[in-house]
Design a protein around this motif. Structure first.
Motif, PDB file in Angstrom:
ATOM      1  N   THR A  35      22.742  21.468  74.566  1.00 45.50           N
ATOM      2  CA  THR A  35      22.600  20.207  75.276  1.00 45.50           C
ATOM      3  C   THR A  35      21.129  19.858  75.385  1.00 45.50           C
ATOM      4  N   GLU A  36      20.830  18.591  75.381  1.00 45.09           N
ATOM      5  CA  GLU A  36      19.465  18.121  75.512  1.00 45.09           C
ATOM      6  C   GLU A  36      19.327  17.395  76.837  1.00 45.09           C
ATOM      7  N   GLU A  37      18.180  17.571  77.443  1.00 45.64           N
ATOM      8  CA  GLU A  37      17.902  16.835  78.662  1.00 45.64           C
ATOM      9  C   GLU A  37      17.439  15.434  78.278  1.00 45.64           C
ATOM     10  N   ALA A  38      17.540  14.513  79.237  1.00 45.17           N
ATOM     11  CA  ALA A  38      17.160  13.130  78.978  1.00 45.17           C
ATOM     12  C   ALA A  38      15.694  13.014  78.591  1.00 45.17           C
ATOM     13  N   ASN A  81       9.970  13.215  73.602  1.00 46.95           N
ATOM     14  CA  ASN A  81      11.361  13.218  74.043  1.00 46.95           C
ATOM     15  C   ASN A  81      12.246  13.740  72.908  1.00 46.95           C
ATOM     16  N   ASP A 115      19.475   7.190  79.020  1.00 46.84           N
ATOM     17  CA  ASP A 115      19.399   8.393  79.853  1.00 46.84           C
ATOM     18  C   ASP A 115      17.954   8.718  80.242  1.00 46.84           C
TER      19      ASP A 115
END
Length: 121
Positions: A35-38, A81, A115
Motif C-alpha cells: 500500500t502507498e500513503e497519500a 510523492n 488523496d
C-alpha cells in the motif's frame, strides 16, 4: 533403480514465472505491505495532476493518450510523492491498452492526486 524426471520447456517456464512472481510479491510486501500513503502534494505533483486533468478529456486515441502520459510522467518524475509518480508510470504503461485499462489507470491517478490533497483546477 534410477528414476528419471524430465520437465517440458513449458512447465519449466511456468515454474520460473511463478517463482519470479512470488519473489516480486515478497519484495513488495517487505517494502510497505503493497500500500502507498497519500504523500505530500509538492509542486511537481500538482503539475502532474493539473497536466492530466487538462488533457484527459481530449485523450481519446492511443497517440493522444501516449502524448498525455509522456507529459504527466515527465512532471511526476520530479515529485517526492510515490503514489502519484507510480500511478503516472502506470498511466504510461496503459496508454495504448484497452479503454478499460486506460480508465482504470486514469481513475487511479486521479485518486492518488485527490488523496494527496489536490483539487480540480
Amino acid at each position: 533403480m534410477k528414476l528419471k524426471f524430465k520437465m517440458s520447456r513449458r512447465a519449466l517456464t511456468v515454474l520460473a514465472v511463478a517463482g519470479l512472481a512470488g519473489v516480486a510479491l515478497l519484495v513488495s510486501q517487505a517494502r510497505g505491505g503493497g500500500t502507498e500513503e497519500a504523500g505530500t502534494l509538492d509542486n511537481a505533483a500538482v503539475r502532474a495532476c493539473d497536466d492530466f486533468a487538462a488533457g484527459a478529456g481530449r485523450a481519446r486515441s492511443d497517440t493522444a493518450r501516449l502524448a498525455l502520459a509522456d507529459k504527466v510522467t515527465a512532471s511526476a518524475a520530479e515529485t517526492e510523492n510515490d503514489a502519484i509518480r507510480n500511478r503516472a508510470l502506470e498511466l504510461g504503461r496503459r496508454a495504448d491498452e484497452t479503454n478499460a485499462d486506460w480508465r482504470t489507470a486514469s481513475t487511479a491517478l486521479t485518486k492518488a492526486c485527490r488523496d494527496a490533497g489536490w483539487r480540480t483546477p
